[in-house]
Motif scaffolding. Structure first.
Motif, PDB file in Angstrom:
ATOM      1  N   HIS A 197      -8.709  69.902  48.073  1.00 13.71           N
ATOM      2  CA  HIS A 197      -8.845  69.273  49.385  1.00 13.71           C
ATOM      3  C   HIS A 197     -10.232  69.461  49.977  1.00 13.71           C
ATOM      4  CE1 HIS A 197      -4.688  67.983  49.882  1.00 13.71           C
ATOM      5  NE2 HIS A 197      -4.300  69.141  49.376  1.00 13.71           N
ATOM      6  N   GLY A 198     -11.126  70.156  49.250  1.00 14.93           N
ATOM      7  CA  GLY A 198     -12.517  70.250  49.685  1.00 14.93           C
ATOM      8  C   GLY A 198     -12.958  71.580  50.242  1.00 14.93           C
ATOM      9  N   ASP A 199     -12.029  72.504  50.497  1.00 11.52           N
ATOM     10  CA  ASP A 199     -12.427  73.805  51.029  1.00 11.52           C
ATOM     11  C   ASP A 199     -13.142  74.611  49.957  1.00 11.52           C
ATOM     12  OD1 ASP A 199     -11.204  73.246  53.452  1.00 11.52           O
ATOM     13  OD2 ASP A 199      -9.300  74.128  52.839  1.00 11.52           O
ATOM     14  N   PRO A 200     -14.217  75.327  50.334  1.00 13.48           N
ATOM     15  CA  PRO A 200     -14.913  76.164  49.347  1.00 13.48           C
ATOM     16  C   PRO A 200     -14.040  77.341  48.911  1.00 13.48           C
ATOM     17  CG  PRO A 200     -15.841  76.500  51.539  1.00 13.48           C
ATOM     18  CD  PRO A 200     -14.880  75.357  51.652  1.00 13.48           C
ATOM     19  N   LEU A 220     -16.123  61.790  49.145  1.00 12.48           N
ATOM     20  CA  LEU A 220     -15.895  63.212  49.385  1.00 12.48           C
ATOM     21  C   LEU A 220     -16.637  63.680  50.631  1.00 12.48           C
ATOM     22  CD1 LEU A 220     -16.050  64.413  45.674  1.00 12.48           C
ATOM     23  CD2 LEU A 220     -14.076  63.693  47.010  1.00 12.48           C
ATOM     24  N   GLU A 221     -16.460  64.941  50.974  1.00  6.32           N
ATOM     25  CA  GLU A 221     -16.998  65.459  52.222  1.00  6.32           C
ATOM     26  C   GLU A 221     -18.522  65.511  52.234  1.00  6.32           C
ATOM     27  OE1 GLU A 221     -15.294  69.111  53.546  1.00  6.32           O
ATOM     28  OE2 GLU A 221     -13.249  68.473  53.139  1.00  6.32           O
ATOM     29  N   GLN A 268      -6.040  53.995  48.657  1.00  5.00           N
ATOM     30  CA  GLN A 268      -6.097  55.406  48.284  1.00  5.00           C
ATOM     31  C   GLN A 268      -4.826  55.822  47.555  1.00  5.00           C
ATOM     32  OE1 GLN A 268      -7.091  57.873  51.648  1.00  5.00           O
ATOM     33  NE2 GLN A 268      -5.877  59.594  50.911  1.00  5.00           N
ATOM     34  N   LEU A 269      -5.011  56.642  46.494  1.00  2.08           N
ATOM     35  CA  LEU A 269      -3.872  57.142  45.736  1.00  2.08           C
ATOM     36  C   LEU A 269      -3.673  58.643  45.903  1.00  2.08           C
ATOM     37  CD1 LEU A 269      -4.382  55.181  42.378  1.00  2.08           C
ATOM     38  CD2 LEU A 269      -2.850  54.620  44.284  1.00  2.08           C
ATOM     39  N   GLY A 270      -4.753  59.390  46.151  1.00  6.46           N
ATOM     40  CA  GLY A 270      -4.668  60.842  46.252  1.00  6.46           C
ATOM     41  C   GLY A 270      -4.920  61.332  47.658  1.00  6.46           C
ATOM     42  N   SER A 271      -5.421  62.584  47.764  1.00 11.17           N
ATOM     43  CA  SER A 271      -5.597  63.214  49.069  1.00 11.17           C
ATOM     44  C   SER A 271      -6.942  62.915  49.709  1.00 11.17           C
ATOM     45  CB  SER A 271      -5.428  64.733  48.927  1.00 11.17           C
ATOM     46  OG  SER A 271      -6.364  65.260  47.997  1.00 11.17           O
ATOM     47  N   ASN A 272      -7.911  62.415  48.924  1.00  8.68           N
ATOM     48  CA  ASN A 272      -9.229  62.103  49.459  1.00  8.68           C
ATOM     49  C   ASN A 272      -9.328  60.618  49.807  1.00  8.68           C
ATOM     50  OD1 ASN A 272     -10.968  64.655  49.049  1.00  8.68           O
ATOM     51  ND2 ASN A 272      -9.989  64.407  47.055  1.00  8.68           N
ATOM     52  N   PRO A 273     -10.153  60.280  50.839  1.00  6.77           N
ATOM     53  CA  PRO A 273     -10.395  58.865  51.131  1.00  6.77           C
ATOM     54  C   PRO A 273     -10.908  58.161  49.867  1.00  6.77           C
ATOM     55  CG  PRO A 273     -11.304  60.256  52.860  1.00  6.77           C
ATOM     56  CD  PRO A 273     -10.882  61.173  51.754  1.00  6.77           C
ATOM     57  N   ALA A 274     -10.286  57.052  49.502  1.00  5.45           N
ATOM     58  CA  ALA A 274     -10.618  56.427  48.221  1.00  5.45           C
ATOM     59  C   ALA A 274     -10.105  55.003  48.202  1.00  5.45           C
ATOM     60  CB  ALA A 274      -9.994  57.220  47.067  1.00  5.45           C
ATOM     61  N   GLY A 275     -10.475  54.287  47.146  1.00  2.00           N
ATOM     62  CA  GLY A 275      -9.992  52.933  46.961  1.00  2.00           C
ATOM     63  C   GLY A 275     -10.286  52.433  45.564  1.00  2.00           C
ATOM     64  N   LEU A 276      -9.648  51.337  45.216  1.00  2.00           N
ATOM     65  CA  LEU A 276      -9.875  50.684  43.933  1.00  2.00           C
ATOM     66  C   LEU A 276     -10.857  49.541  44.160  1.00  2.00           C
ATOM     67  CD1 LEU A 276      -9.015  50.469  40.933  1.00  2.00           C
ATOM     68  CD2 LEU A 276      -7.186  48.917  41.683  1.00  2.00           C
TER      69      LEU A 276
END
Length: 229
Positions: free
Chosen positions: A144-147, A42-43, A20-28
Motif C-alpha cells: 500500500h506504499g508505506d515504507p 504510485l505515491e 483500477q483492479l488493485g489497491s493503487n490508482p490505476a487503469g487499463l
C-alpha cells in the motif's frame, strides 16, 4: 525495460479503456496499435523505482512476472496486459502450487510480504506458467506504499514469516507445506546469483550502492541459513 522500440510508454497519449483492479490508482490503457497496458500511479517516483528494481531482481533470479515497461511519467508503473487463465492461490492445482513454491526464496530475499496477495490474488497462471502478478510489495515499501523501514534489513526472516505469519494467511496457505528440501532448493535459486550481477542490476535500474549492499547481505544471510538447515 522500455517497450520494444526502446521508448518510454506515454500514457498521456493513450486511450484509457479500463479501470483500477488493485489497491493503487490505476487503469487499463491502449496505444494506437491496440496494445494494452495496465498502468499504476504510485505515491512517488521512489515507489515506482522500487517496484521496477524488484521486477529486475525477480527477472535476474528467473522468477516469472508480468512484463514491466518503463513509463514517461516517473511515478507510474506499467505492465503489458495479458489475459490470465486463472488467478488466486486457492485456485492453483497441486502442480501449479509446487511451481509457485520454486520462487519462495526470491519472495523472501526481496522481502515481498505481498507475494501471495491480500486476498490470495497475486499469483496467476498463463499458459501453464505461474506468475507473480505484482511486485510492488517487495524491497523498501509495503504493497500500500508505506515504507518498511528497519523491517527491511539484512536478515531474511521472511523465510519463516511467509510460512507462519497469521496476518498473511494466503502466503501461509501457499508456502507452509513446503518440505525442508523444497525450502533448500528455493533458497538456492537466490544464493547462486553472483554478487556482481546483483549490484549491476540494481545500479542499472537507478538503485543505490546501499540497496545493492543490503541485497548482497540478504543473500549471504540466506546462504548461512542454507548451511545450517
Amino acid at each position: 525495460m522500455a517497450d520494444a522500440a526502446g521508448t518510454l510508454l506515454d500514457t498521456a497519449a493513450m486511450q484509457r479503456v479500463g479501470g483500477q483492479l488493485g489497491s493503487n490508482p490505476a487503469g487499463l490503457f491502449q496505444d494506437a496499435d491496440g496494445k494494452r497496458y495496465y498502468v499504476k500511479t504510485l505515491e512517488s517516483p521512489a515507489h515506482a523505482r522500487n517496484e521496477m528494481l524488484a521486477a529486475r531482481l525477480y527477472q535476474l533470479a528467473g522468477a516469472p512476472t508480468l512484463k514491466y515497461v518503463a513509463t514517461k511519467a516517473p511515478d507510474q508503473i506499467a505492465t503489458e496486459w495479458i489475459e490470465l487463465d486463472k488467478k488466486c492461490v486457492a485456485r492453483l492445482s497441486a502442480d501449479e502450487r509446487k511451481q509457485a513454491q520454486q520462487w519462495f526464496g526470491v519472495h523472501a530475499w526481496t522481502a515481498n510480504w505481498d507475494a501471495a496477495g491480500l486476498d490470495g490474488d497475486n499469483q496467476g497462471v498463463v499458459n501453464g506458467t505461474v506468475l507473480t502478478l505484482d511486485v510492488g510489495g517487495a524491497l523498501a515499501f509495503r504493497a500500500h506504499g508505506d515504507p518498511k523501514g528497519k523491517a527491511f534489513g539484512t536478515r531474511v526472516d521472511e523465510i519463516d514469516l511467509l510460512r507462519s505469519d497469521p496476518d498473511n494467511p494466503h502466503a501461509v496457505q501457499l508456502f507452509a507445506g513446503m518440505s525442508r528440501d523444497d525450502i533448500r532448493q528455493a533458497i538456492g535459486v537466490v544464493t547462486q546469483i553472483a554478487d556482481a550481477q546483483i549490484r549491476q542490476v540494481i545500479m542499472e535500474g537507478g538503485g543505490s550502492d546501499a540497496l545493492a549492499d543490503k541485497m548482497i547481505a540478504r543473500k549471504a544471510d540466506m546462504a548461512r541459513r542454507l548451511e545450517s538447515a
